[in-house]
Design an enzyme around this catalytic site. Structure first.
Site, PDB file in Angstrom:
ATOM      1  N   PRO A   1      36.442 -34.037  11.359  1.00 22.27           N
ATOM      2  CA  PRO A   1      37.105 -33.611  12.770  1.00 22.27           C
ATOM      3  C   PRO A   1      37.200 -31.992  12.520  1.00 22.27           C
ATOM      4  O   PRO A   1      36.424 -31.888  12.186  1.00 22.27           O
ATOM      5  CB  PRO A   1      38.599 -33.507  12.531  1.00 22.27           C
ATOM      6  CG  PRO A   1      38.315 -33.889  10.671  1.00 22.27           C
ATOM      7  CD  PRO A   1      37.372 -34.715  10.207  1.00 22.27           C
TER       8      PRO A   1
ATOM      9  N   GLY B   1      36.266 -36.240  16.747  1.00 17.95           N
ATOM     10  CA  GLY B   1      36.398 -36.659  18.062  1.00 17.95           C
ATOM     11  C   GLY B   1      37.799 -36.878  18.267  1.00 17.95           C
ATOM     12  O   GLY B   1      38.784 -36.999  19.472  1.00 17.95           O
TER      13      GLY B   1
ATOM     14  N   CYS C   1      29.491 -12.472  36.940  1.00 22.65           N
ATOM     15  CA  CYS C   1      29.027 -12.981  38.085  1.00 22.65           C
ATOM     16  C   CYS C   1      28.546 -14.719  38.642  1.00 22.65           C
ATOM     17  O   CYS C   1      27.802 -14.840  38.891  1.00 22.65           O
ATOM     18  CB  CYS C   1      27.564 -11.944  38.637  1.00 22.65           C
ATOM     19  SG  CYS C   1      27.920 -10.593  38.777  1.00 22.65           S
TER      20      CYS C   1
ATOM     21  N   TYR D   1      33.501 -27.740  31.682  1.00 21.57           N
ATOM     22  CA  TYR D   1      34.264 -28.913  31.128  1.00 21.57           C
ATOM     23  C   TYR D   1      35.482 -29.478  32.679  1.00 21.57           C
ATOM     24  O   TYR D   1      35.833 -30.072  32.193  1.00 21.57           O
ATOM     25  CB  TYR D   1      34.315 -30.219  30.071  1.00 21.57           C
ATOM     26  CG  TYR D   1      34.008 -29.937  29.356  1.00 21.57           C
ATOM     27  CD1 TYR D   1      32.171 -30.305  28.468  1.00 21.57           C
ATOM     28  CD2 TYR D   1      34.110 -28.514  28.324  1.00 21.57           C
ATOM     29  CE1 TYR D   1      31.337 -29.791  27.737  1.00 21.57           C
ATOM     30  CE2 TYR D   1      32.933 -27.832  27.413  1.00 21.57           C
ATOM     31  CZ  TYR D   1      31.984 -28.681  27.032  1.00 21.57           C
ATOM     32  OH  TYR D   1      31.128 -28.771  25.559  1.00 21.57           O
TER      33      TYR D   1
ATOM     34  N   ARG E   1      34.666 -23.344  28.447  1.00 20.87           N
ATOM     35  CA  ARG E   1      35.522 -25.034  28.519  1.00 20.87           C
ATOM     36  C   ARG E   1      35.601 -24.685  29.865  1.00 20.87           C
ATOM     37  O   ARG E   1      35.543 -26.023  30.046  1.00 20.87           O
ATOM     38  CB  ARG E   1      36.540 -25.578  27.660  1.00 20.87           C
ATOM     39  CG  ARG E   1      35.758 -24.769  25.994  1.00 20.87           C
ATOM     40  CD  ARG E   1      36.288 -25.805  24.934  1.00 20.87           C
ATOM     41  NE  ARG E   1      36.680 -27.432  25.066  1.00 20.87           N
ATOM     42  CZ  ARG E   1      37.844 -27.593  25.931  1.00 20.87           C
ATOM     43  NH1 ARG E   1      38.914 -27.487  26.233  1.00 20.87           N
ATOM     44  NH2 ARG E   1      37.594 -29.029  25.814  1.00 20.87           N
TER      45      ARG E   1
HETATM   46  N1  LLP Z   1      30.778 -35.239  14.298  1.00 16.44           N
HETATM   47  C1  LLP Z   1      30.166 -35.251  15.428  1.00 16.44           C
HETATM   48  C2  LLP Z   1      28.683 -35.782  14.907  1.00 16.44           C
HETATM   49  C3  LLP Z   1      30.269 -34.640  16.319  1.00 16.44           C
HETATM   50  O1  LLP Z   1      28.921 -34.721  17.369  1.00 16.44           O
HETATM   51  C4  LLP Z   1      31.245 -33.781  16.476  1.00 16.44           C
HETATM   52  C5  LLP Z   1      31.134 -32.976  17.961  1.00 16.44           C
HETATM   53  C6  LLP Z   1      32.279 -33.802  15.587  1.00 16.44           C
HETATM   54  C7  LLP Z   1      32.166 -34.638  14.606  1.00 16.44           C
HETATM   55  C8  LLP Z   1      33.588 -32.935  16.012  1.00 16.44           C
HETATM   56  O2  LLP Z   1      34.144 -33.356  16.864  1.00 16.44           O
HETATM   57  P1  LLP Z   1      35.277 -33.200  16.827  1.00 16.44           P
HETATM   58  O3  LLP Z   1      36.809 -33.706  16.285  1.00 16.44           O
HETATM   59  O4  LLP Z   1      36.146 -31.847  17.669  1.00 16.44           O
HETATM   60  O5  LLP Z   1      36.230 -33.655  18.572  1.00 16.44           O
HETATM   61  N2  LLP Z   1      32.140 -28.545  22.846  1.00 16.44           N
HETATM   62  C9  LLP Z   1      32.623 -29.781  23.246  1.00 16.44           C
HETATM   63  C10 LLP Z   1      33.127 -30.686  22.334  1.00 16.44           C
HETATM   64  C11 LLP Z   1      31.742 -31.318  21.872  1.00 16.44           C
HETATM   65  C12 LLP Z   1      32.155 -31.903  20.848  1.00 16.44           C
HETATM   66  C13 LLP Z   1      30.260 -32.100  20.130  1.00 16.44           C
HETATM   67  N3  LLP Z   1      30.602 -32.937  18.917  1.00 16.44           N
HETATM   68  C14 LLP Z   1      33.820 -28.997  24.271  1.00 16.44           C
HETATM   69  O6  LLP Z   1      34.384 -27.832  23.530  1.00 16.44           O
HETATM   70  O7  LLP Z   1      35.101 -29.750  24.719  1.00 16.44           O
END
Ligand code: LLP
Length: 423
Positions: free
Chosen positions: A289, A239, A357, A331, A327
């Site tokens: 991450p 996150g 389209c 979002y 994205r």
């Molecule tokens: N761990 C779990 C359980 C997760 O659900 C996620 C992301 C991560 C790790 C990795 O998170 P990160 O470090 O990448 O923030 N498609 C969206 C983001 C969806 C994230 C889903 N889960 C976007 O393009 O912003």
């Protein structure tokens, strides 16, 4: 974005002009910097400074085989959310002992697959899932290592679609009943309760929600220990946000309207902030991450097909579409857009749109960018995470190519699909 930079008004990836790569491999195209990937991984993993830990890269952000191989060779673990991702991780050389398996809806066949490959741990999201994993492990004559995903009810202040740590989200087990569920898990014969898992959302830019979560998790660990349930690892999820605006600054690029709240802490700072709290639990630490490792490693290169001015708006129509990078459409996410070659001149306020389209097929709206013409090339920056992995064939558009730059060397790491490949 240290490995994407302008030199004499030409965009380079490491030592290679991006325009040369686009001319050779065509557009639209995802292009990645190997050095950026390795730097990102090392800056995050290195922030643990001696603490027993595993950095499990979240494959969902980008699961290109060659990129995975680089991370596996760096010693990363893998965070998977399906049997497909476990398969890709194993194929790329990740050790099963460093693979976690998350997700609210694991299928029986996926649970069997993970048990067969003896992965590090299931991150379990519900009481019912505990019972099912226990039954399947029993049938297979195995014990499943599990961590319980706890929902700490913390507001991560991110886009509602990617916020996961609130009571109203589908993820995890409410922290107020977690101790009871841990006791239940502990009583099941075919489970080893090993850890606690949290993941409160994605693209989080503040340290505070992570610190609050860390405190809640550490409290829970000591409560469980007092009740005779030992917890060996804390999986603190992913996150960690990245900076999308003004990713590249240059006198010929308009400054993007950004506040301090758009700026992400440096890679590693998130870890440094929570480490003193997490360390007090005396557990090993896992993190997951995705974005912070891969986002600024990649760009989407696209060509201007047409311009159009309807008197109300100016449109720049490019050859990449929402099916290639969803994205912005999904979002309203912001990605900086820069020409591959910078020229003197006033910026123009335009909508940068794709050929799909759908009115929602845009990369930027009412955005000041340098003036561009048919045939000019653009780079959509910070597109390495949730870019290619979120593509679709919508409008029967073939999947685009991916290339990897390593200094002055370039190679294709996914061939462009041809229309003959479409089913
Ligand atoms: N761990 C779990 C359980 C997760 O659900 C996620 C992301 C991560 C790790 C990795 O998170 P990160 O470090 O990448 O923030 N498609 C969206 C983001 C969806 C994230 C889903 N889960 C976007 O393009 O912003």
């Amino acid at each position: 974005m240290t490995h994407f930079h302008f030199h004499e008004n030409e965009l380079y990836c490491e030592e290679t002009p991006v325009a040369e790569i686009a001319a050779e491999f065509g557009t639209p195209l995802y292009l990645y910097s190997r050095r950026q990937l390795v730097d990102n991984f090392r800056s995050i993993d290195g922030a643990f400074a001696g603490v027993d830990h595993t950095t499990c890269y979240a494959l969902k952000a980008n699961s290109n085989h060659e990129l995975l191989r680089i991370l596996a060779a760096e010693g990363a673990g893998a965070d998977a959310v399906s049997a497909g991702e476990i398969h890709l991780a194993l194929k790329a050389g990740f050790s099963p002992s460093k693979i976690t398996f998350a997700g609210v809806g694991k299928q029986d066949a996926e649970i069997e697959y993970a048990l067969r490959h003896d992965i590090f741990a299931f991150n379990v999201e519900s009481t019912e899932e505990l019972a099912v994993i226990d039954a399947i492990a029993g049938r297979m004559g195995k014990k499943a290592r599990i961590a319980l995903r706890v929902n700490p009810d913390i507001d991560a202040s991110t886009h509602p679609y990617i916020s996961t740590g609130l009571k109203t989200n589908k993820f995890g087990i409410d922290i107020s009943v977690a101790a009871d569920v841990f006791r239940y898990a502990h009583s099941l014969p075919h489970l080893h309760v090993e850890g606690i898992h949290t993941h409160i959302g994605s693209q989080i830019l503040k340290l505070d929600p992570f610190e609050q979560t860390a405190r809640k998790v550490v409290d829970l660990v000591s409560g469980l220990r007092a009740a005779g349930i030992d917890i060996r690892h804390i999986d603190f999820g992913g996150g960690y946000g990245v900076t999308y605006k003004n990713a590249i600054r240059h006198p010929l690029l308009p400054m993007e309207d950004a506040t301090a709240a758009d700026e992400a802490p440096m890679n590693g700072e998130f870890i440094a902030a929570v480490l003193p709290i997490l360390k007090t639990a005396g557990c090993s630490i896992v993190i997951e991450p995705g974005r912070s490792i891969i986002a600024n490693t990649g760009i989407l290169v696209t060509k201007v097909l047409f311009r159009k001015d309807n008197g109300v708006k100016k449109f720049v129509i490019v050859d990449a579409g929402m099916n290639d990078l969803i994205r912005p459409s999904l979002y309203q996410a912001y990605h900086q857009i820069v020409p591959l070659t910078l020229k003197q001149g006033d910026p123009e306020r335009v909508d940068v749109v794709g050929p799909v389209c759908e009115t929602g097929d845009f990369f930027a709206r009412e955005r000041a960018i340098p003036s561009v013409q048919r045939g000019d090339m653009l780079a959509i920056l910070t597109a390495g995470a949730y870019g290619f992995s979120f593509t679709s064939h919508y409008n029967a558009r073939p999947a685009l190519a991916e290339v990897l730059v390593n200094g002055d060397k370039v190679r294709v790491i996914r061939e462009r699909e041809r229309i003959e490949d479409l089913m």
